[in-house]
Design an enzyme around this catalytic site. Sequence first.
Site, PDB file in Angstrom:
ATOM      1  N   ASP A  53       0.829  -1.219   0.000  1.00 40.27           N
ATOM      2  CA  ASP A  53       0.000   0.000   0.000  1.00 40.27           C
ATOM      3  C   ASP A  53       0.858   1.262   0.000  1.00 40.27           C
ATOM      4  O   ASP A  53       0.597   2.206   0.735  1.00 40.27           O
ATOM      5  CB  ASP A  53      -0.962  -0.010   1.190  1.00 40.27           C
ATOM      6  CG  ASP A  53      -2.156   0.947   0.978  1.00 40.27           C
ATOM      7  OD1 ASP A  53      -2.449   1.287  -0.187  1.00 40.27           O
ATOM      8  OD2 ASP A  53      -2.772   1.350   1.969  1.00 40.27           O
ATOM      9  N   LYS A  97       1.946   4.699  -1.019  1.00 39.52           N
ATOM     10  CA  LYS A  97       1.341   5.907  -1.589  1.00 39.52           C
ATOM     11  C   LYS A  97       1.795   7.077  -0.717  1.00 39.52           C
ATOM     12  O   LYS A  97       2.259   6.864   0.414  1.00 39.52           O
ATOM     13  CB  LYS A  97      -0.184   5.792  -1.601  1.00 39.52           C
ATOM     14  CG  LYS A  97      -0.805   5.511  -0.237  1.00 39.52           C
ATOM     15  CD  LYS A  97      -2.310   5.287  -0.343  1.00 39.52           C
ATOM     16  CE  LYS A  97      -2.905   4.906   1.016  1.00 39.52           C
ATOM     17  NZ  LYS A  97      -4.367   4.691   0.905  1.00 39.52           N
ATOM     18  N   ASN A 157       1.019   7.271   3.014  1.00 38.11           N
ATOM     19  CA  ASN A 157       1.643   6.302   3.923  1.00 38.11           C
ATOM     20  C   ASN A 157       3.133   6.535   4.114  1.00 38.11           C
ATOM     21  O   ASN A 157       3.862   5.651   4.582  1.00 38.11           O
ATOM     22  CB  ASN A 157       1.395   4.865   3.430  1.00 38.11           C
ATOM     23  CG  ASN A 157      -0.006   4.398   3.766  1.00 38.11           C
ATOM     24  OD1 ASN A 157      -0.687   4.991   4.598  1.00 38.11           O
ATOM     25  ND2 ASN A 157      -0.444   3.338   3.118  1.00 38.11           N
ATOM     26  N   ASP A 160       2.142   2.592   8.574  1.00 39.18           N
ATOM     27  CA  ASP A 160       0.925   1.823   8.273  1.00 39.18           C
ATOM     28  C   ASP A 160       1.217   0.524   7.513  1.00 39.18           C
ATOM     29  O   ASP A 160       1.095   0.452   6.292  1.00 39.18           O
ATOM     30  CB  ASP A 160      -0.077   2.681   7.494  1.00 39.18           C
ATOM     31  CG  ASP A 160      -1.454   2.017   7.426  1.00 39.18           C
ATOM     32  OD1 ASP A 160      -1.576   0.855   7.868  1.00 39.18           O
ATOM     33  OD2 ASP A 160      -2.394   2.643   6.920  1.00 39.18           O
ATOM     34  N   THR A 179      -4.348   0.439  -2.870  1.00 36.95           N
ATOM     35  CA  THR A 179      -5.020   1.646  -3.353  1.00 36.95           C
ATOM     36  C   THR A 179      -4.978   1.616  -4.881  1.00 36.95           C
ATOM     37  O   THR A 179      -3.883   1.519  -5.456  1.00 36.95           O
ATOM     38  CB  THR A 179      -4.314   2.902  -2.798  1.00 36.95           C
ATOM     39  OG1 THR A 179      -4.350   2.840  -1.368  1.00 36.95           O
ATOM     40  CG2 THR A 179      -5.001   4.177  -3.279  1.00 36.95           C
TER      41      THR A 179
END
Length: 202
Positions: free
Chosen positions: A85, A87, A90, A103, A123
């Site tokens: 994840d 991005k 994060n 995270d 995502t």
Amino acid sequence: NRMVKHTHDEKDILSQIDHPFICKLHHAFQTRKHLVLVLDFLCGGELFFHLQRCRRFPESRARFYAAEIGSALEHIHARDIIYRDLKPENVMLSSRGHATLIDFGLAQLEVTEKNPASKFIGTPEYMAPEVVLKLPYGKAADWWSLGVVLFEMLAGYLPFSDDHLPDLYKKIIHQPLQFPQNFSPEVRNLLSRLLERDAMYR
């Protein structure tokens, strides 16, 4: 409960990791109602916030963050963990301005060539083609996401975007990669390798 499992997995993963560009877990304890994780205090704000404020970064700044994120990914991949994840939301900046991964709720342990991941998770704009196609996938999916983040930091927009999810997924799988004019040859070369659709060659 899936949320409870993700939280326990995150605790297990963070307890194994000690790296300057990954949020450190200092302590974990449980009350009757809560699992409490005591993590680094990262006061520099989200990379997402800084990117929105500046719209795009100069190459030197984007290179600095990408190198630190890449170092963090190498560290977890060496332990057969994939992040899944990546991005700008994060990635937090430390008080000294270093990019720090946070995270790990969607991360997965024990991912190897013989034991790939398979869940459709992450995502959408940052998903690798093999994830979108629901194929077995591994560490290369994280390098694709880094390519998307680096492109976004330099261009101020995503390489593949669409408000309609099925069309977004089609673009991730098929749309030729187009670079803005101001991208240097070195940036184009690196992004062509990170955003290589065939995970075997990424």
